[in-house]
Design a protein around this motif. Structure first.
Motif, PDB file in Angstrom:
ATOM      1  N   ALA A 122      52.620  28.731  52.125  1.00 39.27           N
ATOM      2  CA  ALA A 122      51.346  29.364  51.635  1.00 39.27           C
ATOM      3  C   ALA A 122      50.235  28.414  52.221  1.00 39.27           C
ATOM      4  O   ALA A 122      48.906  28.828  52.803  1.00 39.27           O
ATOM      5  CB  ALA A 122      51.064  30.032  50.441  1.00 39.27           C
ATOM      6  N   ALA A 123      50.375  27.152  51.925  1.00 43.77           N
ATOM      7  CA  ALA A 123      49.229  26.116  52.531  1.00 43.77           C
ATOM      8  C   ALA A 123      49.298  25.962  53.900  1.00 43.77           C
ATOM      9  O   ALA A 123      48.190  25.890  54.641  1.00 43.77           O
ATOM     10  CB  ALA A 123      49.642  24.971  51.822  1.00 43.77           C
ATOM     11  N   ARG A 124      50.416  26.204  54.609  1.00 36.98           N
ATOM     12  CA  ARG A 124      50.539  26.106  56.116  1.00 36.98           C
ATOM     13  C   ARG A 124      49.933  27.405  56.594  1.00 36.98           C
ATOM     14  O   ARG A 124      49.238  27.157  57.577  1.00 36.98           O
ATOM     15  CB  ARG A 124      52.036  25.674  56.307  1.00 36.98           C
ATOM     16  N   LEU A 125      50.079  28.573  55.907  1.00 38.80           N
ATOM     17  CA  LEU A 125      49.309  29.714  56.618  1.00 38.80           C
ATOM     18  C   LEU A 125      48.002  29.880  56.149  1.00 38.80           C
ATOM     19  O   LEU A 125      47.253  30.597  57.185  1.00 38.80           O
ATOM     20  CB  LEU A 125      49.949  30.668  55.721  1.00 38.80           C
ATOM     21  N   ARG A 126      47.373  28.918  55.364  1.00 44.99           N
ATOM     22  CA  ARG A 126      46.011  28.993  55.076  1.00 44.99           C
ATOM     23  C   ARG A 126      45.299  27.713  56.056  1.00 44.99           C
ATOM     24  O   ARG A 126      44.121  27.608  56.345  1.00 44.99           O
ATOM     25  CB  ARG A 126      45.589  28.476  53.848  1.00 44.99           C
ATOM     26  N   GLY A 127      46.242  27.208  56.952  1.00 50.02           N
ATOM     27  CA  GLY A 127      45.844  25.969  58.019  1.00 50.02           C
ATOM     28  C   GLY A 127      45.660  24.733  57.349  1.00 50.02           C
ATOM     29  O   GLY A 127      45.233  23.797  57.955  1.00 50.02           O
ATOM     30  N   VAL A 128      46.324  24.559  56.267  1.00 48.92           N
ATOM     31  CA  VAL A 128      46.165  23.327  55.403  1.00 48.92           C
ATOM     32  C   VAL A 128      47.659  22.546  56.095  1.00 48.92           C
ATOM     33  O   VAL A 128      48.623  22.774  56.178  1.00 48.92           O
ATOM     34  CB  VAL A 128      46.459  23.514  54.071  1.00 48.92           C
TER      35      VAL A 128
END
Length: 265
Positions: free
Chosen positions: A224-230
Motif C-alpha cells: 500500500a505504501a508503494r502504491l502511494r508512491g512511498v
C-alpha cells in the motif's frame, strides 16, 4: 461480578453488542489519552484533560467519546486547534472490540477478550506512532493471559504457558540471530514480549496463524505504501508489533472455529 457477566449471555445479541460498544468507547477515550501522554512523559491518570493548543481544561461535553469530536468537527471549540485523530480512531476501534467481544463471547470470557483487544489496540497505536511497545503493558498482558486461561479454561492453561514461553523465545532467538548475521537489529525487544503475551492468550497452536497473518498484514502495508508512491527499503523500520496486534485479536475472536478446524485436520 462473575454472575452479572454470565447473565449477559441471556440478553439479546443487539443489547450485548451495544453494551460492549459503549464500554469500549469509554475505554478507548482513556487509551487515546495514554497513547498521547505516555510518549511525552506525562501521566495519564492525573490532571484535567486539556486542549493541546490553548490549554483550556475540557468540560464534560468535550469528553463524550466520538460524539464530541463529530460535533466540534475535529477542532477545539475555543481556539480551533485540530484535535489529534487518534482520539476518534481509538474510540471507534475500542467500541468495535468491546461490542464484538461481548456479542460473540458473552460473560467473563467476552470481557477478558475485550481487555486483550484493548491492550493490543494501545500497543498497536504506540508502535505505529513511536515504534514503542512498553513493558508496562506487554508484561502484565502475559500475566493476564495466563490468568484468563486458568479462569475460563480457554485456551488450556498448559497450552497458554507453552505459548507464552514459545512466543518469547521464538522472536528473541530470531532477533539474536539477525543481529549476529547482519550486524544490526531487525526486531525490537518489545516484539518478543508481545508475542509471549499473545501466546498466553491464544495458546501455542495459534502462534503459526498469528505470525502468518501478521506477516501478510505487514506485506500488505508495504505494498500500500508503494502504491502511494512511498519508497520502501529493506532497512526501513516497520511496526511489526502493530502487525502482531492486528492479527492476534481477530484470531482470538475466531479461536473456537479455528480450534474445531484444527481438530478436523
Amino acid at each position: 461480578m462473575t454472575d452479572y457477566l454470565d447473565g449477559l449471555a441471556g440478553l439479546p445479541l443487539a443489547w450485548r453488542l451495544g453494551a460492549g460498544a459503549l464500554l469500549g468507547a469509554i475505554v478507548g477515550s482513556y487509551l487515546a489519552t495514554l497513547a498521547l501522554r505516555w510518549p511525552r512523559g506525562e501521566p495519564a491518570s492525573r490532571g484535567r484533560s486539556h486542549c493541546d493548543g490553548c490549554g483550556r481544561a475540557l468540560a464534560w461535553p468535550d469528553l463524550i467519546p466520538l460524539a464530541s469530536y463529530a460535533l466540534r468537527r475535529g477542532r477545539c471549540r475555543t481556539c480551533g486547534t485540530r484535535i489529534d485523530p487518534v482520539h476518534p480512531l481509538t474510540e471507534l476501534a475500542a467500541a468495535l472490540i468491546g461490542g464484538l467481544s461481548l456479542a460473540l463471547h458473552p460473560g467473563v470470557d467476552g470481557l477478558a477478550g475485550a481487555i486483550f483487544g484493548w491492550a493490543l489496540l494501545l500497543l498497536a497505536t504506540l508502535d505505529i506512532r513511536h515504534f514503542w511497545l512498553p513493558d508496562r503493558v506487554t508484561l502484565p498482558l502475559v500475566g493476564l493471559g495466563l490468568g484468563a486461561a486458568w479462569l475460563t479454561g480457554s485456551p488450556d492453561p498448559i497450552d497458554a504457558a507453552i505459548g507464552a514461553a514459545t512466543g518469547f523465545l521464538l522472536l528473541a532467538g530470531i532477533a539474536i540471530a539477525y543481529r549476529a548475521l547482519r550486524g544490526r537489529d531487525g526486531l525490537g525487544g518489545g516484539d518478543s514480549k508481545l508475542l509471549a503475551a499473545i501466546g498466553a492468550w491464544l495458546g501455542w497452536p495459534m502462534l503459526p496463524f498469528v505470525l502468518l497473518l501478521a506477516s501478510a498484514t505487514g506485506l500488505a502495508a508495504a505494498v500500500a505504501a508503494r502504491l502511494r508512491g512511498v519508497s520502501v527499503r529493506a532497512t526501513d523500520r516497520l511496526p511489526f508489533g502493530a502487525f502482531l496486534a492486528v492479527a492476534a485479536w481477530p484470531l482470538w475472536l475466531a479461536r473456537d472455529a479455528l480450534a474445531t478446524f484444527l481438530q478436523l485436520l
